[in-house]
Design a protein around this motif. Structure first.
Motif, mmCIF file in Angstrom:
data_model
loop_
_atom_site.group_PDB
_atom_site.id
_atom_site.type_symbol
_atom_site.label_atom_id
_atom_site.label_comp_id
_atom_site.label_asym_id
_atom_site.label_seq_id
_atom_site.Cartn_x
_atom_site.Cartn_y
_atom_site.Cartn_z
ATOM 1 N N ARG A 35 0.865 -1.183 0.000
ATOM 2 C CA ARG A 35 0.000 0.000 0.000
ATOM 3 C C ARG A 35 0.904 1.236 0.000
ATOM 4 O O ARG A 35 1.566 1.533 0.975
ATOM 5 C CB ARG A 35 -0.896 0.016 1.229
ATOM 6 C CG ARG A 35 -1.791 1.234 1.369
ATOM 7 C CD ARG A 35 -3.031 1.166 0.512
ATOM 8 N NE ARG A 35 -3.958 0.136 0.967
ATOM 9 C CZ ARG A 35 -5.146 -0.083 0.389
ATOM 10 N NH1 ARG A 35 -5.519 0.638 -0.668
ATOM 11 N NH2 ARG A 35 -5.947 -1.035 0.824
ATOM 12 N N GLU A 291 -8.281 -2.457 4.960
ATOM 13 C CA GLU A 291 -7.382 -2.061 3.867
ATOM 14 C C GLU A 291 -6.114 -2.909 3.838
ATOM 15 O O GLU A 291 -5.494 -3.083 2.782
ATOM 16 C CB GLU A 291 -7.019 -0.573 3.970
ATOM 17 C CG GLU A 291 -6.382 -0.147 5.278
ATOM 18 C CD GLU A 291 -7.395 0.390 6.261
ATOM 19 O OE1 GLU A 291 -6.995 1.181 7.139
ATOM 20 O OE2 GLU A 291 -8.592 0.019 6.151
ATOM 21 N N GLU A 294 -7.140 -6.139 2.108
ATOM 22 C CA GLU A 294 -7.211 -5.911 0.665
ATOM 23 C C GLU A 294 -5.837 -6.088 0.019
ATOM 24 O O GLU A 294 -5.721 -6.667 -1.068
ATOM 25 C CB GLU A 294 -7.738 -4.499 0.384
ATOM 26 C CG GLU A 294 -9.213 -4.319 0.720
ATOM 27 C CD GLU A 294 -9.644 -2.868 0.622
ATOM 28 O OE1 GLU A 294 -8.784 -2.016 0.307
ATOM 29 O OE2 GLU A 294 -10.836 -2.582 0.850
#
Length: 333
Positions: A35, A291, A294
């Motif tokens: 990320r 998140e 993900e």
């Protein structure tokens, strides 16, 4: 329609947490999903190259454990450095050492730096978790004649140092986030191996502990080392230390076979053997945010066809498989 009982089945995928991301490996491929600071997920897929070209060697028990351990360390360090590159706050000017390394090793400079870093890590780990416990336990030697009891005491001290080290690093905020991604990695693998579609919702309700975890492997190494070190019969302090170091590859190889068996079996013996490692994972894994899950899912999907896995293992019907492949909004239950 009746469903196949959702018992965990070995998938072959494994991984590790990296800085703001997850690395997943499956057979000859591994992927790193990170990320980035802007919120986007960057995914890099690479070939998994082993130290040995002759793959028949990897079929031999114990030997394959040693080689896999070294390979895993190399890939782990490489992916960790890759993930860190997204979070360098400013361009760092090359030092004289950096320039000298590039001049001597040219395009191999980064590989040399990785090798030095890995070598230092191994030496540090051996000194902290193998050599230091021996010298601490040797303080009791004048009072204890039994070599067996001394080996057990040394092992208990070793495990105590390891647990203390883990507890200490958990105080660091960066490590806490790393452990959250570690939890996301485990949850994704558990989700797949339970036969559930790989969605955030399904991953969320899966366990953050896994029997094939590296934390469990290290703990098994320390337990098995107690058994091996019982048979070191020499009065020389130097030879005792040297033999401990020389036996480490064998201990690691045996420990690999144990953790490998744990990933494929689910009997009462395996549950007992895995229990301490699963308990220790309560320290090295944290519940991840959505998140983070993900990111872990992206890493899995880059190297593993979980939809086909569910179909091949009869978790879903062909019709359900076709719907999943079509990426429709579809839930198994």
């Amino acid at each position: 329609m009746a469903r196949t009982k959702r018992r965990s089945k070995y998938s072959g995928i494994g991984g590790q947490a990296v800085i703001e991301g997850v690395m997943m490996r499956n057979k000859d491929k591994y992927a790193v999903a990170v990320r980035k600071p802007d919120g986007e997920i960057e995914v890099q897929v690479s070939d998994y190259k082993t130290l040995v070209k002759n793959k028949k060697i990897l079929e031999f028990p114990i030997i394959r454990g040693v080689l896999n351990f070294i390979d895993s360390m190399a890939v782990g360090l490489k992916t960790l450095m890759y993930s860190a590159s997204f979070y360098e706050e400013e361009e760092v000017k090359p030092t004289k050492t950096d320039k000298a390394m590039e001049k001597v090793f040219k395009d191999k400079a980064m590989d040399v730096v990785m090798f030095i870093t890995m070598a230092f890590s191994i030496v540090f780990a051996i000194a902290l978790f193998m050599v230091l416990p021996y010298f601490i336990s040797s303080l009791l030697k004048p009072y204890i004649e039994s070599n067996t009891l001394m080996a057990v005491i040394e092992g208990v001290i070793r495990i105590g140092i390891f647990v203390g080290y883990v507890l200490l690093i958990t105080l660091m905020k960066d490590i806490q986030r790393l452990f959250q991604y570690h939890g996301a990695e485990h949850k994704c693998i558990n989700c797949v191996e339970r036969g559930l579609p790989l969605t955030v919702k399904n991953v969320r309700k899966c366990s953050k502990q896994h029997k094939r975890c590296g934390t469990s492997f290290l703990l098994i190494v320390m337990v098995i080392s107690i058994i091996f070190f019982m048979f070191i019969q020499t009065e020389s302090t130097l030879m005792r230390v040297v033999l401990r170091i020389l036996l480490l590859p064998v201990v690691a190889g045996v420990s690999y076979e144990v953790i490998r068996l744990a990933g494929r079996c689910d009997n009462i013996f395996i549950k007992i053997v895995s229990a301490p490692g699963m308990l220790l994972q309560r320290l090295t894994t944290r519940e991840p945010a959505d998140e983070m899950i993900e990111v872990a899912i992206k890493s899995v999907e880059a190297v593993f066809d979980w939809k086909k896995y569910l179909y091949d293992n009869k978790y879903i019907t062909q019709k359900e498989y076709e719907k999943l492949k079509a990426e429709e909004d579809f839930e198994i239950f």
